[in-house]
Motif scaffolding. Structure first.
Motif, short mmCIF file in Angstrom:
data_model
loop_
_atom_site.label_atom_id
_atom_site.label_comp_id
_atom_site.label_asym_id
_atom_site.label_seq_id
_atom_site.Cartn_x
_atom_site.Cartn_y
_atom_site.Cartn_z
N TYR A 15 20.47 -16.61 -16.16
CA TYR A 15 21.36 -17.62 -15.57
C TYR A 15 22.85 -17.41 -15.81
CZ TYR A 15 17.02 -20.14 -14.88
OH TYR A 15 15.76 -20.50 -14.49
N ASN A 18 24.79 -17.29 -12.55
CA ASN A 18 24.79 -18.57 -11.86
C ASN A 18 25.80 -19.54 -12.47
OD1 ASN A 18 21.79 -17.49 -11.82
ND2 ASN A 18 22.10 -18.65 -9.95
N GLY A 21 29.33 -18.35 -11.82
CA GLY A 21 29.68 -18.64 -10.43
C GLY A 21 30.06 -20.09 -10.22
N TYR A 22 29.36 -20.98 -10.89
CA TYR A 22 29.67 -22.41 -10.81
C TYR A 22 31.02 -22.69 -11.46
CZ TYR A 22 29.18 -27.45 -11.58
OH TYR A 22 29.39 -28.81 -11.60
N LEU A 55 18.32 -24.13 -15.18
CA LEU A 55 19.59 -24.03 -14.46
C LEU A 55 20.28 -25.38 -14.28
CD1 LEU A 55 21.70 -22.26 -13.12
CD2 LEU A 55 20.40 -22.44 -10.99
N LEU A 59 24.02 -26.09 -15.72
CA LEU A 59 25.13 -26.47 -14.85
C LEU A 59 25.69 -27.83 -15.22
CD1 LEU A 59 23.96 -25.16 -11.36
CD2 LEU A 59 25.54 -24.09 -12.98
N THR A 123 28.14 -27.93 -2.19
CA THR A 123 28.20 -26.65 -2.90
C THR A 123 27.04 -26.48 -3.88
OG1 THR A 123 29.75 -27.52 -4.55
CG2 THR A 123 30.69 -26.37 -2.64
N LEU A 124 26.63 -27.55 -4.54
CA LEU A 124 25.51 -27.42 -5.47
C LEU A 124 24.22 -27.02 -4.77
CD1 LEU A 124 26.07 -30.44 -7.90
CD2 LEU A 124 26.15 -28.00 -8.48
N TRP A 127 25.40 -23.38 -2.13
CA TRP A 127 25.86 -22.17 -2.79
C TRP A 127 25.12 -21.87 -4.08
CZ3 TRP A 127 31.57 -23.74 -1.88
CH2 TRP A 127 31.89 -23.45 -0.55
N HIS A 128 24.73 -22.93 -4.79
CA HIS A 128 24.04 -22.72 -6.06
C HIS A 128 22.53 -22.84 -5.92
CE1 HIS A 128 27.76 -22.35 -8.22
NE2 HIS A 128 28.20 -23.42 -7.60
#
Length: 185
Positions: A15, A18, A21-22, A55, A59, A123-124, A127-128
């Protein structure tokens, strides 16, 4: 290697990208690695408390750290600014530059029409790749509230993108999200 160390190593290897990226979309690029490392420092301390689906938990920790360092004000603006800065020279060579610039400008302009909470919801999930229930936990709201934000954000984004493709129209650069209460006469 004991069980906790093995679990943490697996989480980190799976992760890190990920979480980074966030974070990189929400803080200055030079601070993104520090914030991401802090997320995994917390994960190490709480490795036994991390749920199976890690994840969303990671996040949510990242989101809290970003809020602590910058506060929630201006979140959407920073998100759009970070997205604008992510285009590399390789991106420009991979596509026709004019088409790429126009499409990127249209997408960023359309994203600016969303409220901060709608932009986060879109976006969550897009994109995620989080499911709405997991994304709601990251956003710190109920699943129902998140689903409404996501629906409204997608609808507003679709309208803005459609408008940007119509000849002679321009997508608004900012939409006011203030509620206006009409006065009774």
């Amino acid at each position: 290697m004991d069980e906790q160390e093995a679990r943490f190593t697996c989480l980190y290897e799976t992760y890190y990208r990920n979480v980074f990226g966030y974070v990189v979309l929400r803080v200055a690029p030079q601070a993104a690695e520090d914030v991401t490392n802090e997320v995994f420092t917390i994960a190490w301390r709480k490795v036994d408390e991390i749920p199976e689906r890690a994840l969303p938990w990671l996040l949510a920790v990242a989101r809290n750290l970003v809020r602590q360092s910058h506060g929630a004000a201006g979140h959407a603006r920073r998100l759009v600014d970070r997205l604008a800065g992510l285009t590399t020279d390789a991106d420009l060579h991979a596509w026709d530059a004019a088409d790429h610039v126009v499409a990127r400008d249209q997408a960023l302009t359309a994203l600016r029409t969303l409220s901060p909470k709608e932009a986060e919801a879109v976006t969550l999930t897009a994109w995620h790749g989080l499911e709405p229930a997991d994304a709601a936990r990251v956003a710190g709201c109920s699943r129902a509230a998140f689903t409404v934000r996501l629906h409204r954000g997608r609808r507003r984004l679709a309208r803005a993108l459609e408008a940007s493709h119509e000849p002679g129209t321009r997508t608004p650069t900012r939409v006011s999200h203030d509620r206006v209460i009409p006065e009774k006469l």
